[in-house]
Design an enzyme around this catalytic site. Sequence first.
Site, PDB file in Angstrom:
ATOM      1  N   GLY A  48       0.814  -1.216   0.000  1.00 37.32           N
ATOM      2  CA  GLY A  48       0.000   0.000   0.000  1.00 37.32           C
ATOM      3  C   GLY A  48       0.837   1.252   0.000  1.00 37.32           C
ATOM      4  O   GLY A  48       0.536   2.232   0.686  1.00 37.32           O
ATOM      5  N   ALA A  49       1.900   1.256  -0.806  1.00 40.45           N
ATOM      6  CA  ALA A  49       2.888   2.329  -0.767  1.00 40.45           C
ATOM      7  C   ALA A  49       2.529   3.535  -1.617  1.00 40.45           C
ATOM      8  O   ALA A  49       3.296   4.504  -1.662  1.00 40.45           O
ATOM      9  CB  ALA A  49       4.253   1.782  -1.212  1.00 40.45           C
ATOM     10  N   ASN A  50       1.393   3.514  -2.285  1.00 36.39           N
ATOM     11  CA  ASN A  50       1.077   4.607  -3.205  1.00 36.39           C
ATOM     12  C   ASN A  50       0.342   5.772  -2.543  1.00 36.39           C
ATOM     13  O   ASN A  50       0.137   6.811  -3.153  1.00 36.39           O
ATOM     14  CB  ASN A  50       0.246   4.102  -4.377  1.00 36.39           C
ATOM     15  CG  ASN A  50      -1.109   3.573  -3.941  1.00 36.39           C
ATOM     16  OD1 ASN A  50      -1.170   2.506  -3.331  1.00 36.39           O
ATOM     17  ND2 ASN A  50      -2.181   4.293  -4.230  1.00 36.39           N
ATOM     18  N   THR A  51      -0.042   5.615  -1.279  1.00 34.26           N
ATOM     19  CA  THR A  51      -0.806   6.676  -0.631  1.00 34.26           C
ATOM     20  C   THR A  51      -0.602   6.638   0.875  1.00 34.26           C
ATOM     21  O   THR A  51      -0.150   5.637   1.439  1.00 34.26           O
ATOM     22  CB  THR A  51      -2.311   6.537  -0.957  1.00 34.26           C
ATOM     23  OG1 THR A  51      -3.018   7.665  -0.464  1.00 34.26           O
ATOM     24  CG2 THR A  51      -2.896   5.282  -0.332  1.00 34.26           C
ATOM     25  N   SER A 181      -4.057  -1.579  15.188  1.00 29.58           N
ATOM     26  CA  SER A 181      -4.813  -0.392  15.564  1.00 29.58           C
ATOM     27  C   SER A 181      -5.430  -0.579  16.937  1.00 29.58           C
ATOM     28  O   SER A 181      -5.714  -1.707  17.359  1.00 29.58           O
ATOM     29  CB  SER A 181      -5.922  -0.129  14.540  1.00 29.58           C
ATOM     30  OG  SER A 181      -6.794   0.894  14.986  1.00 29.58           O
ATOM     31  N   TYR A 209     -13.600  -4.989  11.426  1.00 30.34           N
ATOM     32  CA  TYR A 209     -12.314  -4.273  11.322  1.00 30.34           C
ATOM     33  C   TYR A 209     -11.460  -4.532  12.560  1.00 30.34           C
ATOM     34  O   TYR A 209     -10.254  -4.807  12.456  1.00 30.34           O
ATOM     35  CB  TYR A 209     -12.573  -2.777  11.158  1.00 30.34           C
ATOM     36  CG  TYR A 209     -11.323  -1.937  11.088  1.00 30.34           C
ATOM     37  CD1 TYR A 209     -10.450  -2.043  10.007  1.00 30.34           C
ATOM     38  CD2 TYR A 209     -11.004  -1.019  12.098  1.00 30.34           C
ATOM     39  CE1 TYR A 209      -9.293  -1.276   9.929  1.00 30.34           C
ATOM     40  CE2 TYR A 209      -9.865  -0.252  12.028  1.00 30.34           C
ATOM     41  CZ  TYR A 209      -9.007  -0.381  10.944  1.00 30.34           C
ATOM     42  OH  TYR A 209      -7.860   0.382  10.889  1.00 30.34           O
TER      43      TYR A 209
END
Length: 326
Positions: A48-51, A181, A209
């Site tokens: 998930g390195a694009n944002t 989290s 979640y």
Amino acid sequence: MAIILANNWFAFSTDSETNMAKRLGKRSTAEQVSQGADLGGKNALVTGANTGLGKETTRVLALCGANVTMACRDQVKAEKAREDILLGASGAIDESQLSLLELDLNSLDKTQQAAEEYCQRGEELHLLINNAGIMIPMERRTVDGFEAHLGINHLAHFLFTNLLLEPLTAAEGARVIALSSLAMSFASLKHGLKDINWENRKFSGWPAYGNSKLMNHLFARELSKRYEANGIVAHAVHPGVVSTELARDQNGLFSMIGVLATPFMKNVEQGAATQVLAAISPEYGDSGGLYFKDCRVAKPQHKLANDGALAEELWQRSVELVGLEE
């Protein structure tokens, strides 16, 4: 002058390491956490390195000299993020330091393909940052029929990490970071792992979640337990309440609350700090299974978070669900 501490390849300047603990906290940024770090010649992979947090983590690790693989589903967005990072670095990051890997965590087959592609490079993998994830209020299923939080946040990363054990072991001191989290406090997970795929009860977004975030922590604990002898240490991280795209699928009321709360949230630079710290700080390289919050080791927010029997039970069930041969 630099000194080598702990995992035999993490290098920090003496002054930076001495003063680090004094200056870190909730508002510390990833650049501050990494000040003085030398990751030259080391290989990292960020999902998930694009944002958001993944992009900032990638940027900071590259500024420290690491070669970073940006593992993303959308290669157009990944290339745009790569260009943004290089442009913003003004020459401090070489183009050769950032490479792309197509990783679709919505599909176990495509996750396996991505892991195989990386292994074919023949590179050691010193840092694996399992950063990607979703948080959605509605029920959604992956290609393989898993509830999306279970399938994407936990199972795909579980499979991906296990398929990268060879390059991780070859690094002789690798670190794996799982993005957990405090939302694990909403988890309904119990011994027996009854209906973890939400097939026999009404779906509820927050418990789903929360379950996935508790699983992320349990996975990090069990991974360290099983593979510390192979030089692999794993930790879990709560980045804080951060203004990112994670909540983009939430309903109108939640989105409105998010807008009102934005001034009190961490920004992306602050949100990435804790996972960067857990990934590169020398003092956390000898033994794993720790949980981090606000750039400190903290107590996880669920009574079963440090339950070794549950962690082992989850591991075995995950092996079955992804079809992994151990």
